[in-house]
Every structure is written in structure tokens, then in C-alpha cells.
Design an enzyme around this catalytic site. Structure first.
Site, PDB file in Angstrom:
ATOM      1  N   ALA A  80      14.273  -0.987  -5.377  1.00  0.00           N
ATOM      2  CA  ALA A  80      14.256   0.336  -4.746  1.00  0.00           C
ATOM      3  C   ALA A  80      15.558   1.109  -4.909  1.00  0.00           C
ATOM      4  CB  ALA A  80      13.938   0.185  -3.278  1.00  0.00           C
ATOM      5  N   GLY A 111       0.811  -1.217   0.000  1.00  0.00           N
ATOM      6  CA  GLY A 111       0.000   0.000   0.000  1.00  0.00           C
ATOM      7  C   GLY A 111       0.830   1.245   0.000  1.00  0.00           C
ATOM      8  N   ASP A 123      10.471   4.949   9.341  1.00  0.00           N
ATOM      9  CA  ASP A 123      10.028   4.088   8.257  1.00  0.00           C
ATOM     10  C   ASP A 123      10.737   2.739   8.270  1.00  0.00           C
ATOM     11  OD1 ASP A 123       8.567   3.231   6.173  1.00  0.00           O
ATOM     12  OD2 ASP A 123       9.637   4.329   4.631  1.00  0.00           O
ATOM     13  N   ASN A 166       5.264   0.207   8.099  1.00  0.00           N
ATOM     14  CA  ASN A 166       5.287   1.336   9.019  1.00  0.00           C
ATOM     15  C   ASN A 166       3.898   1.944   9.195  1.00  0.00           C
ATOM     16  OD1 ASN A 166       5.834   2.215   6.186  1.00  0.00           O
ATOM     17  ND2 ASN A 166       5.520   4.211   7.119  1.00  0.00           N
ATOM     18  N   GLU A 222       1.709   5.341   0.957  1.00  0.00           N
ATOM     19  CA  GLU A 222       2.151   5.871   2.228  1.00  0.00           C
ATOM     20  C   GLU A 222       1.038   6.161   3.214  1.00  0.00           C
ATOM     21  OE1 GLU A 222       5.170   6.815   4.058  1.00  0.00           O
ATOM     22  OE2 GLU A 222       5.237   4.980   2.915  1.00  0.00           O
ATOM     23  N   ASP A 232       9.833  -0.404   8.296  1.00  0.00           N
ATOM     24  CA  ASP A 232       8.818  -1.445   8.084  1.00  0.00           C
ATOM     25  C   ASP A 232       9.191  -2.708   8.849  1.00  0.00           C
ATOM     26  OD1 ASP A 232       7.362   0.017   6.319  1.00  0.00           O
ATOM     27  OD2 ASP A 232       7.822  -1.174   4.563  1.00  0.00           O
TER      28      ASP A 232
END
Lengths: 592, 333
Positions: free
Chosen positions: A558, A194, A320, A278, A196, A322
Site C-alpha cells: 500500500a 472486498g 477507516d 471497516n 469499499e 480496519d
């Protein structure tokens, strides 16, 4: 009683599957025993516990230098970007995904394509999380995978024709699927990726045969879970009991905690283990509290989606970090000689955690990276001891001028370890962790706009912490926290790891190499350049008495999306889209 | 989750568009132009398709093609939205006016907003989204006009927004609260929202501002909605006593519901990082000529008062951009 009934139903349906699909269908039993069988790879993780450990010894430290490529296959088109898939093998056929939600069935002996399926993605789709896909699930005569527009697609394994398609979430609301689904007792289990803000993570189970939703479990406190009976939703308890316990105001309604990396399963405790992303919004000062179940590991009942326990690695996350990284089940002999049912995870936040997988209790934890700045350690329950002096990014309310004060946080938000799965060797008792050494500068940025309006964004830069390397493949002892060996790699490591009983550890590098190391010493024993960065996860199996290794190649993911100083290290790497297959020829199998 | 969040625009400068490919683009552009001028457009589009890169729609190409693709945020009243298949709103009407003056057809290019303006510019103005590389707007509306943003540098000193030109400010925007007088006395300060629920669009500056002001004491009264329209509906339903959004959004909702008794507030926003900002447009940096042509048209509309009339059509008050205050002196106010 209830579980008995389900057990019988399950046995009956498994039998029905075996009869209707013939000998080549993938059964629950095949999946449950995947880690022990040499001829196939039918689960993401090479076994549902996710150990990525192969018992095959044909290929070993004495003969790996003779490993030879036998074929390579191009995914084709211009979609050369981010091949993070783990291939699967069943009856001489490879099933592998490529970026942009593509699936291929390939003759594992020759590399010839049998069929290809390209998901038709909607026009104007803006997936939150790049275009990667991490692999398929196999069940019965079906190949099942998730798409960038957040659907589950089941294909016939022989033809590639669609059997069913189910919408898991609304891509327009910011959802996607990039992880490989997990199969447990005839159900396809998936999480969601998903964007932010504004989304709520969830784990869902679908009936593998029909694609019907069986249960749904939101991963943010306050949201109701449901089981579905005859198409009707029946309430099955609010996640965390009630809303507002660890969130202010109505923020729980959009709390984040995306389950974007999928999960593992442990049969001995009958638990699914899913990590969560997160919390939202990004700025932690706006949401005091632990913000459950963000940045956590959840043990979930595969029958109805109930949460059995949770362990939160980064409460009140402000960096952040995660908490999605895989939780791998393993057993070890404790000090009193008793076997401990443990599970381990190497978190984005830089700490390695060993938990009791029967109840989520913290056994021990330790850093697996060289330096951690946001916390000074873990307390007895595994909760971080925050660096309250200069560890947390600043409060926007305290800001003066256009730019808030920068805070240095290590690891960076890309994590001490990101999505790339580690491996556990049952021989050495060590975890092989593909990790990275980098920090970030982070500050509040007032010169920022969003949708035509003034905004308050966060500015950040990721920086390597060493001149010569970012990536570190580490052998970590889960009993002592000791780093047994390390291999430093110039570029960040972004591919998965595999360990084998041949005293080998395999992983790929962005420089393009598939590499093999001595599992005990870390000595590099083999490398082959695949022509583009390896960010996929290797597998191994045997076919016609020979041992094979496969890995997808194709730089992306990323790392190249981020500018700054890390970009300088990786800017010359070319993208790609191939799967490479190697074998040890029969005549090269030397006695150990 | 930011396992992979597309970065700001400098990604391409620093990593992929080296000197070589830039040279290549120039050559191909010339080739393309030659085709447009001498042959038929279909072949040229075919070429671009093979290359999978956005067509170079310079001023000449736009005029030759007979249409202008105007980038506007989707579902964003009163600025830009679709009603019965027709593009409506202030930005749509302005785009129409621009196309008309250029003598070409107006074509809406709908934008799904990403996390930041930099993302939107990359996806819609200069590079294209990686799933639709050829889908670009010729000009993008509602782009804040801010020199600090235009010349922002990253930590390595690279200009982050050098692939686009920001130009043609046509409005100054600001924040606004509307409230329900049956529930609240006139809002003198935002402190009243420690006691009364207020609706905001999620993940906006009003959201952050109200959630952090007064040491967070307003936070639990902040109700999140997907957009200002939904928040306004929440106020009409009695779920919140006020709504904070951009002034044109709030004015529009008030105008849409004239008989419901909701009124605009006159309070200030102490401590808010940005109280007012200019809004203009953006084109790709290689398409400055198109920018100049559009700028001249918009300048006339602003100075001649047509822009104000255009806002009034949607019930929105209009403020002339600060840019004009600088250019024309104080009398422009």
C-alpha cells in the site's frame, strides 16, 4: 455427543490421509504442533496461534552476525511488486507465493525451482486491494492458496497440478483473496477481501480434500449463516441475531467488514479468530450506530461457523481503521498466580488490546503509538472514548463550498500497525510490534466525480509525524502496556516480525534490509540488504542440523500507492521479487 | 477496507516517472512511429509488448491503425451498454459518429468503474491498470468537464490530473427523481421521503444526499440498489415509491416502461453540493492532436442539433453544456 461424532470422523479422515498420502503428507497433527517443531513451517503464523515464535536456539544473539545468505530465488517476469508472502517449509521444500497469485515450490537446500503455478486471472479484473498474496496453506499432499479473482486453488505439492479450484466470491462484485488460508481439522478456512462499498465480509470453511463448502458465516449483522449437508444449505443463525440493530435503513445489506487478512486458531478454546474491516459507506455520519461486526475481532466455531463472541475495537468507525489485524493467543501468569488464557492485537486505531480469549472480555488496552487523536482513551470495557471536539471527519451535510474543513487524525488510516504481523516471544513475554507514526488530514471534497456523475469524495493526505522516521519496531509488555524498547526506521515498516528462543527478533525494512535485534534490549545485531524493500514475513527452521532463515523481498504493497509526503520517503525504493534464504554454517555455531 | 487503495494520478508523477524515463518514452515513441510508417504494425506492437507499456496511440497512429478505441462505462444505460454483442447507448453512438468522421473503425473499450474518476482516468486513459498495462482507450467518454477538477492540486502542490486533457463537453447532466403516482402525490420537496421509500444506486451522490439530508431523517427510507435500472425495477415491484438518479438514466427507464404509469418529478434538491455538471471526454495529455480532431467533430454535433437527436433516441432529455452557454451567450439556452 455431536462433537464426539465429529471427533471420530476427524480421526478417521486424518488416518485415511496419512495412509493415502504417505509419510510426507502434512497432517492436522503437523499443523497443530507447528510452533514446536523445528524442521518445518506448515502454518501461516509459525503455529496456528500466530505467535511467530521459534523455539530454535542454534542461531542466537551471540552468533547471528555470522548468518549468511545461501541462495536467492527470483519470482521472474515483470511482476515485481509487493511480495508480502510468508514461505512454508516441508521436507526440504519451500512453498512460497508471489504477487499476482503465483505459487512456487523450491528446493530449500539449493534454491532450484521444482514447479511454478500462475493463476490465470480474468481479463479486465480490477482487484480492490493491490496484487499481493500472503502465503499458502499445506494439507495432505496439497498446497492451497487464494487468488485475486477470489478463488481457492489446491495444487499437488509435488507437481503443482491443480487438484481442485473453488470460487469463494465473485471478483466482478469486488471480492478478492490475498490472505493465506488456515487449516483446522481438515477444513480450509478463508476470509475475503472486498472493495469499499457494496460487499459483505464472510468467513468460509471448505473440505480440504474435496473443496466442498462446509459452512459460511457473514460478518455483518443481519445476514444468515449456513452449514452445508450433502450439498444442501441449512440455516445456522443470523449473524448478530437480526438485521438493523446497529445499522440504519438497509445499510447492513452492504455493510463491508471484509475479512481480508485471514485468521488464527487456538486449539485450547477451539476458536478461530478473524478480524473484520471497516464499515461502508466510508462516511460515518450516514450510518449512526456501532455497525456490527465491522472493525471487530470475532471468535468463530471452526465446526459450524457460529460466532462465539466479538470485540469491536472501533465502533462506528469513521477513520477507516480496519479491525483486521491478527489476534494472537498467549498465556501469562496473572497477579493471583493463575494462568490467563489471553489474546492480543495491535489495532490500526493505535490501541493494543489484551482480551480474555475464552469469552472476548477486555482485560486491558493501551496506546502502542506515540499519539492518538481520535480517542482520548479506552473505558473499562475497552470501548474508545471518542474525541468529540475535533476527532471525527466532518459531516458532508454541513459542508459549505467545495471543500469541507480538514480534520487531523492520528494514526492515519494506514494504521498504527497495518497487516504486517507482530510476534510474541515466550521467553521475554513481550510483543514485537511493527508500527508506524503517521497522521492524516481528511476533508470532504465536492470537486469529485464517479462514473460520469458528481460525487462527494473524501480528500486526504498522509503525513509522517516525525522528520527522521515513520516506522517503529516496538517491544511492548502486554501486562503493563510499557514500551520496553524501540527501533526507529526512516521508512514505514510493512513487513512481518519473527521472534526466536535465541533472543532474536527479525523483521524487514523497505530500505531492503533483513534485520535482527536483541529481543531483550533492541540492539541491532544483524542486517543484510536484499536488494529491494522487504514487506514479507520471515521464517526459520532447521535442515541437516543447521538453522535457516528465509524472507521474501520486493517492495510494494500500500505505501508506494499513496502520494503526499510519505511518497517522498519511499520514492527511490526499487520494486522486486525474490525470496532470500540464509543459514548459520555449522562451524559458526558458538556456545552461548 | 482501504488497506491498499490505488491513489490518484499523481502517484506516478511523484514516484516513478522522473525526468529520465520521460525522455525514454519520447525516444521510443519516435522509434515506434518510424516503424508504423515504414514497416508493418505487428513489429511495433511486439516492441511495445516487450516494454509492457501502453502503445502511444497518437492521432497519426490512430489514423494509420484504422480504428479508434472508445472508452465507455460497462453496463451503464442509456450511456453505454452491450446488447446482443453490440455496443449501444448515447456514448457508443457518439463514439461511432466520431470514428466515422475520422474515417476509422469504432472499437468499444469497456470500463469497469473504479472508486473515483481519477482512478478511471489512470486505468483507462494515461497509465493503464497494473494488471493490464497495455489496455488503454484512445478517448474516454462521459468524463465530467470541470476546470476545478482538471487543475486540482494535492497537498504538496502537484497537479493531480495533469496526465490527461479534459475536452469537448457535449452534455449537461443533472439529478432527477421518478415516482409512482399511485403511491405519492406529486413530489414537491424531498421531505416526502421521510415517509416513503426511495431507491438509489449504492455509493452515489443521491445515496449520500438522501442519507444525510434533514438530519438523517430520510436515511431509513433509502433503499440501495446496484444501479438505477434495478432501483426502477424495485419501484415497479412496489418496493420503493420513487427513484433518484441522473436525468438521462431516469428518462431512459421511463421511456422503457411507458405503460407502467411512473412519472418524472419536478422537485428541487436543496443543499445538494452539485446540481448540474458538464460531461465531455478525455485523452492522454500527449495526445492533444487527437483531442482537437474529436473536439471539432463533437462541436459540430452539439451546435447542429444532432446531439439532441441522439439523446432523444434513448428517450432522454438533452441540455446543452454550460460551456456553450458561456461561449454563445444566453441564447444558447
Amino acid at each position: 455427543m455431536r462433537s464426539n461424532t465429529i471427533g471420530k470422523q476427524f480421526a478417521a479422515s486424518a488416518l485415511a490421509l496419512a495412509v493415502s498420502f504417505g509419510a510426507q503428507a502434512v497432517t492436522d497433527k503437523d499443523i497443530m504442533n507447528d510452533q514446536a517443531t523445528a524442521e518445518d513451517v506448515v502454518s501461516y503464523g509459525m503455529g496456528q496461534q500466530g505467535q511467530r515464535y521459534s523455539p530454535i536456539t542454534t542461531l542466537n544473539d551471540s552468533n547471528v552476525k555470522s548468518l549468511q545468505p545461501v541462495w536467492a530465488f527470483s519470482f521472474g517476469s515483470e511482476k515485481m511488486r509487493g511480495q508480502e508472502s510468508q514461505p512454508m517449509i516441508k521436507d526440504g521444500v519451500m512453498y512460497v507465493t508471489a504477487s499476482y497469485s503465483r505459487v512456487y515450490a523450491i528446493d530449500a537446500k539449493t534454491g532450484e525451482e521444482i514447479w511454478q503455478y500462475d493463476a490465470r486471472l480474468p481479463d479486465g479484473i480490477m482487484p480492490c486491494c493491490d496484487v499481493v498474496n500472503r502465503g499458502v496453506a499445506l494439507y495432505g499432499d496439497m498446497v492451497i492458496f487464494g487468488t485475486l479473482d477470489a478463488k481457492l486453488v489446491a495444487l499437488n505439492k509435488d507437481t503443482g497440478n491443480v487438484v481442485w479450484i473453488k470460487k469463494v466470491a465473485d471478483y466482478q462484485a469486488g471480492y478478492a483473496i490475498t490472505a493465506a488460508p488456515t487449516i483446522v481439522k481438515g477444513k480450509v478456512i478463508t476470509g475475503v477481501s472486498g472493495g469499499e462499498f457494496g460487499i459483505v465480509g464472510k468467513v468460509e470453511a471448505y473440505d480440504a480434500k474435496t473443496g466442498d463448502l462446509v459452512w459460511t458465516r457473514p460478518t455483518v449483522e443481519g445476514h444468515m449463516g449456513y452449514v452445508y449437508k450433502d450439498g444442501k444449505a441449512v440455516e445456522n443463525g443470523i449473524s448478530g441475531g437480526q438485521a438493523g440493530l446497529t445499522w440504519p435503513g438497509d445499510m447492513w445489506k452492504n455493510g463491508g467488514a471484509a475479512t481480508w487478512l485471514g485468521g488464527t486458531y487456538d486449539a485450547s478454546t477451539d476458536s478461530l479468530f478473524f478480524g473484520t474491516g471497516n464499515p461502508a459507506p466510508w462516511n460515518s455520519h450516514l450510518r449512526p450506530g456501532d455497525n456490527l461486526f465491522s472493525s471487530s475481532r470475532l471468535a468463530i466455531d471452526p465446526d459450524d461457523g457460529s460466532i462465539k463472541w466479538h470485540f469491536q475495537t472501533t465502533p462506528h468507525d469513521g477513520w477507516d481503521y480496519d479491525g483486521v489485524n491478527e489476534l494472537i493467543s498467549f498465556d501469562y501468569k496473572g497477579k493471583n498466580g493463575k494462568m490467563v488464557k489471553a489474546a492480543a492485537t495491535a489495532d490500526r486505531n493505535g490501541f493494543f488490546y489484551v482480551l480474555d480469549r475464552t469469552n472476548g472480555a477486555f482485560i486491558r488496552g493501551f496506546p502502542f503509538v506515540d499519539k492518538i487523536t481520535w480517542a482520548t482513551g479506552l473505558d473499562k470495557k475497552g470501548r474508545p472514548i471518542y474525541n468529540t471536539k475535533d476527532g471525527r471527519p466532518g459531516n458532508p451535510a454541513d459542508m459549505k463550498g467545495d471543500k469541507g474543513e480538514a480534520v487531523v487524525a492520528q494514526p492515519s488510516f494506514l494504521g498504527g500497525k497495518n497487516w504486517q504481523p507482530m510476534a510474541y516471544s515466550q521467553d521475554t513475554g513481550l510483543f514485537y510490534v511493527p508500527s508506524n507514526e503517521w497522521s492524516m488530514d481528511i476533508w470532504n471534497e465536492a470537486v469529485s466525480y464517479k462514473k460520469g456523475a458528481a460525487f462527494l469524495g473524501a480528500g486526504f493526505t498522509i503525513k509522517p509525524t516525525n522528520d527522521k522516521f515513520i516506522g517503529v519496531l516496538r517491544a511492548m509488555d502486554p501486562k503493563t502496556g510499557k514500551e520496553v524498547w524501540r527501533y526507529n526506521n526512516p521508512a514505514p515498516l510493512w513487513g512481518g516480525v519473527m521472534a526466536t528462543a535465541g533472543n532474536l527478533v527479525f523483521t524487514g525494512t523497505p530500505e531492503g534490509y533483513l534485520k535482527a535485534f536483541d529481543a531483550k534490549t533492541g540492539e541491532e545485531l544483524y542486517k543484510f540488504n536484499t536488494g529491494s524493500g522487504v514487506v514479507g514475513t520471515p521464517i526459520t527452521w532447521t535442515m541437516d542440523g543447521e538453522q535457516y532463515v528465509s524472507v521474501a523481498s520486493g517492495w510494494g504493497g500500500a505505501v508506494p500507492l499513496w502520494g503526499g509526503e510519505v511518497a517522498k520517503v519511499v520514492k527511490d525504493f526499487n520494486q522486486g521479487g525474490m525470496v532470500w534464504t540464509f543459514k548459520l554454517p555449522k562451524d559458526r555455531v558458538a556456545a552461548r | 477496507m482501504i488497506q491498499q487503495r490505488p491513489t490518484t494520478s499523481n502517484e506516478m508523477n511523484s514516484t516513478r516517472l522522473g525526468g529520465g524515463p520521460e525522455g525514454g518514452i519520447v525516444t521510443i515513441t519516435r522509434y515506434y512511429m518510424a516503424l508504423v510508417l515504414t514497416m508493418f504494425t505487428g513489429a511495433a506492437i511486439g516492441q511495445e509488448g516487450i516494454l509492457d507499456r501502453p502503445p502511444e496511440r497518437t492521432y497519426d497512429a490512430v489514423i494509420a491503425s484504422g480504428f479508434l478505441k472508445v472508452g465507455m462505462y460497462q453496463n451503464f444505460p442509456p450511456y453505454s451498454y452491450e446488447q446482443d454483442g453490440v455496443a449501444k447507448g448515447i456514448d457508443a453512438d457518439l463514439g461511432r459518429r466520431i470514428a466515422e468522421r475520422l474515417g476509422v473503425e469504432f472499437q468499444p473499450h469497456w470500463i469497469v468503474p473504479d472508486e473515483t474518476l481519477g482512478d478511471d482516468l489512470r486505468n483507462n486513459v494515461w497509465k493503464g491498470h497494473y494488471l493490464a498495462k497495455r489496455r488503454l482507450a484512445d478517448v474516454m467518454m462521459r468524463v465530467p468537464y470541470d476546470k476545478k477538477f482538471a487543475y486540482m492540486q494535492d497537498s504538496t502542490g502537484e497537479y493531480m490530473n495533469e496526465q490527461v486533457v479534459l475536452f469537448g463537453p457535449y452534455q449537461q447532466e443533472q439529478w432527477q427523481i421518478a415516482y409512482n403516482p399511485a403511491k405519492l402525490d406529486p413530489v414537491s420537496t424531498i421531505a416526502v421521503f421521510r415517509y416513503h421509500p426511495i431507491g438509489v444506486e449504492i455509493d452515489t451522490l443521491p445515496d449520500f444526499y438522501l442519507s444525510s439530508s434533514f438530519n438523517g431523517s430520510i436515511r431509513s427510507q433509502v433503499k440501495h440498489y446496484n444501479n438505477v435500472g434495478a432501483a426502477f425495477d424495485g419501484m415497479l415491484a412496489g418496493d420503493v415509491s420513487a427513484v433518484m438518479g441522473m436525468r438521462a438514466e431516469v428518462d431512459f427507464e421511463l421511456a422503457e416502461h411507458p405503460d407502467d404509469g411512473m412519472v418524472p418529478a419536478t422537485n428541487g434538491f436543496p443543499g445538494l453540493t452539485k446540481q448540474v455538471w458538464d460531461v465531455g471526454m478525455a485523452v492522454k495529455h500527449t495526445h492533444r492532436q487527437l483531442g482537437y480532431a474529436i473536439e471539432a467533430i463533437v462541436d459540430e454535433l452539439v451546435r447542429g442539433g444532432e446531439m439532441e437527436a441522439l439523446f432523444a433516441r434513448y428517450g432522454a432529455r438533452y441540455s446543452i453544456p454550460g460551456y456553450y452557454a458561456e461561449v454563445l451567450g444566453a441564447q444558447a439556452e
